[in-house]
Design an enzyme around this catalytic site. Structure first.
Site, mmCIF file in Angstrom:
data_model
loop_
_atom_site.group_PDB
_atom_site.id
_atom_site.type_symbol
_atom_site.label_atom_id
_atom_site.label_comp_id
_atom_site.label_asym_id
_atom_site.label_seq_id
_atom_site.Cartn_x
_atom_site.Cartn_y
_atom_site.Cartn_z
ATOM 1 N N ASP A 196 44.047 77.512 74.791
ATOM 2 C CA ASP A 196 43.719 76.513 75.716
ATOM 3 C C ASP A 196 44.426 75.117 75.672
ATOM 4 O OD1 ASP A 196 42.638 74.744 73.476
ATOM 5 O OD2 ASP A 196 41.276 76.312 73.469
ATOM 6 N N LYS A 210 40.288 77.887 81.498
ATOM 7 C CA LYS A 210 40.741 77.023 80.512
ATOM 8 C C LYS A 210 41.687 75.869 81.515
ATOM 9 C CE LYS A 210 39.154 78.221 76.595
ATOM 10 N NZ LYS A 210 38.153 77.369 75.800
ATOM 11 N N ASP A 269 36.935 74.332 81.215
ATOM 12 C CA ASP A 269 37.055 74.165 79.959
ATOM 13 C C ASP A 269 38.117 73.362 79.457
ATOM 14 O OD1 ASP A 269 36.405 73.682 77.268
ATOM 15 O OD2 ASP A 269 36.211 75.856 76.684
ATOM 16 N N GLU A 320 33.558 71.582 80.568
ATOM 17 C CA GLU A 320 33.207 71.743 79.119
ATOM 18 C C GLU A 320 34.079 70.935 78.370
ATOM 19 O OE1 GLU A 320 33.099 75.418 75.870
ATOM 20 O OE2 GLU A 320 32.740 75.848 78.246
ATOM 21 N N GLU A 323 30.052 73.048 71.023
ATOM 22 C CA GLU A 323 30.671 74.125 70.227
ATOM 23 C C GLU A 323 31.548 73.309 68.973
ATOM 24 O OE1 GLU A 323 35.113 75.752 71.191
ATOM 25 O OE2 GLU A 323 34.004 75.471 73.227
ATOM 26 N N ASP A 352 26.707 76.550 68.706
ATOM 27 C CA ASP A 352 27.407 77.512 68.082
ATOM 28 C C ASP A 352 26.977 78.216 66.810
ATOM 29 O OD1 ASP A 352 30.876 77.973 68.167
ATOM 30 O OD2 ASP A 352 29.923 78.094 65.861
ATOM 31 N N HIS A 359 28.211 78.808 72.858
ATOM 32 C CA HIS A 359 29.654 78.989 72.611
ATOM 33 C C HIS A 359 29.748 80.335 71.928
ATOM 34 C CE1 HIS A 359 33.180 78.648 70.099
ATOM 35 N NE2 HIS A 359 33.698 78.799 71.231
#
Length: 442
Positions: A25, A219, A247, A273, A302, A325, A352
């Site tokens: 990412d 991502k 994200d 996100e 997360e 998470d 997550h």
């Protein structure tokens, strides 16, 4: 009758996912999905396993932290722990000299998660129930007793938590059957890691749709024009009606996040996100306020350190989707605390997952959430990635884009012995081979 814990061991398990850019990412370009693997046993023969999650070399530090905490566990009576789990949890997070390293955050909290997850696994196995079923069957007062309410009573008291659980008793049996038959909705992140080619994104998206997925995440954050191109591929492939989330993995400044998402709005995005620092409550709130007229929510959690941070995000309206998470927070009990907080503030919990073992874990938490806390699937879903499940004795089951409730006793994290031997760092044969080829250094 006592049942003394006689051993706690930890193994450094790592998988070379960076070789294929799995998990890549905007901030983590070459992660190696890894987990400290904790095994605990008692004198009567009860045993349990637990993990926390890292993305590579940091695994070594967390393993050492687990060893540092082990003296607080070995020698304790397992039966006394489960009778007063909240007090036991506080002993792990409040040892005078160790607490200075947190408190209740970072490496030490990851270590707490691995240990307490193993204890919960033992408890569920002793009761011959999958973890979600153990949680569902506990009386509200006993379940609430596992939570440390320190620092959150201004938002959620024990009495309020018990009231929430008591009110949701009605209809529990029906919701439980629903989870066994139809399962809990999932979304997939496996189609659009940042390092994947356009052809691979399109192919994986088609394959996921064939498996029943209707929710997808991409991502973003390194290059705006690249994000537009990839979003176009996904939206054209998945169609106009399926959900698309994005994200940024903490990549942006606050105004940058707002400006970037305004450029992507026409792709019909459900949420952005982790748009900025995971500790920036006010920044997330500002982003959420700016994006609300565009129909885009903010999702984060997360890397939210503890229940206290979640309390602030929820009270400030800084998250529209709460992403607990299973290993960032201090295990099952703290996740339950956040699930109850989210219920009070009317925010859906969308955990997550991905990583290694996280999908196996969070299915239990979300199924419990639906049966005992939220009673709703609206705007709720669990992340799913298709990596590394083959290494577990009882991997999560996905059917028609949903997690099907586990049936095997425990927390679904028992790793195959062959996998542990092969991927133990640095002496497992997989790593020895890669080191010899010069692809990794010890």
């Amino acid at each position: 009758m006592t049942d003394i814990i006689i051993s706690l061991t930890v193994e450094d398990i790592r998988f070379p996912t960076s070789l294929e850019k799995d998990g890549s990412d905007a901030m983590n370009k070459a992660p190696d999905y890894s987990c400290p693997y904790v095994s605990i046993s008692t004198q009567s023969g009860i045993s349990g396993n637990g993990i926390t999650f890292t993305v590579g070399r940091g695994n070594n530090i967390v393993c050492e932290a687990i060893k540092l905490l082990s003296h607080l566990v070995v020698g304790q009576d397992f039966n006394s722990i489960v009778k007063d789990f909240g007090t036991f949890w506080r002993t792990l997070t409040s040892e005078d000299q160790i607490r200075w390293l947190g408190p209740e955050k970072g490496v030490m909290h990851l270590a707490v998660a691995a240990i307490t997850n193993a204890i919960w696994d033992m408890w569920a196995k002793r009761e011959s129930k999958p973890l979600w079923k153990l949680l569902v069957d506990l009386e509200p007062e006993q379940l609430v007793s596992t939570i440390d309410f320190r620092y959150i009573t201004d938002s959620l008291t024990k009495e309020e938590a018990i009231s929430i659980l008591t009110e949701m008793k009605s209809g529990k049996a029906g919701r439980e059957e629903e989870m066994k038959l139809a399962g809990y909705p999932a979304y997939t992140t496996s189609c659009a890691w940042l390092g994947y080619s356009d052809d691979k994104i399109e192919r994986l998206c088609k394959e996921a749709q064939a498996q029943g997925f209707t929710r997808f995440k991409m991502k973003v954050g390194s290059d705006l024009e690249d994000d537009k191109r990839r979003a176009k591929i996904l939206r054209q492939t998945m169609g106009p009606d399926n959900l698309l989330m994005v994200d940024a993995n903490q990549k942006w400044e606050v105004q940058e996040a707002i400006d970037w998402m305004r450029e992507l709005v026409h792709f019909n995005i459900t949420w952005i996100e982790e748009p900025t620092s995971p500790d920036d409550v006010l920044g997330h709130a500002e982003i959420a306020k700016a994006l609300k007229p565009l129909g885009i929510g903010v999702a984060t959690g997360e890397q939210c350190q503890n229940r206290v941070m979640f309390k602030q995000f929820l009270k400030a309206g800084a998250m529209q989707f709460c992403q607990i998470d299973s290993c960032r927070l201090g295990g099952v009990s703290e996740n339950i605390a956040v699930i109850l907080l989210a219920k009070k503030y009317g925010v859906p919990v969308c955990p997550h997952a991905g990583g290694v073992g996280l999908c196996e874990y969070v299915q239990h938490l979300s199924i419990f959430d639906y049966i005992c806390v939220s009673g709703s699937l609206e705007k709720r879903m669990i992340e799913y990635t298709d990596h590394l499940h083959e290494h577990f004795e009882t991997p999560c089951k996905i059917r028609d884009g949903c997690y099907i409730a586990p049936e095997v006793p425990g927390y679904s994290i028992d790793m195959k012995q062959d996998s542990r031997a092969a991927f133990c760092w640095p002496d497992g044969h997989v790593w020895r081979d890669l080191i010899q080829k010069g692809l990794y250094k010890e």
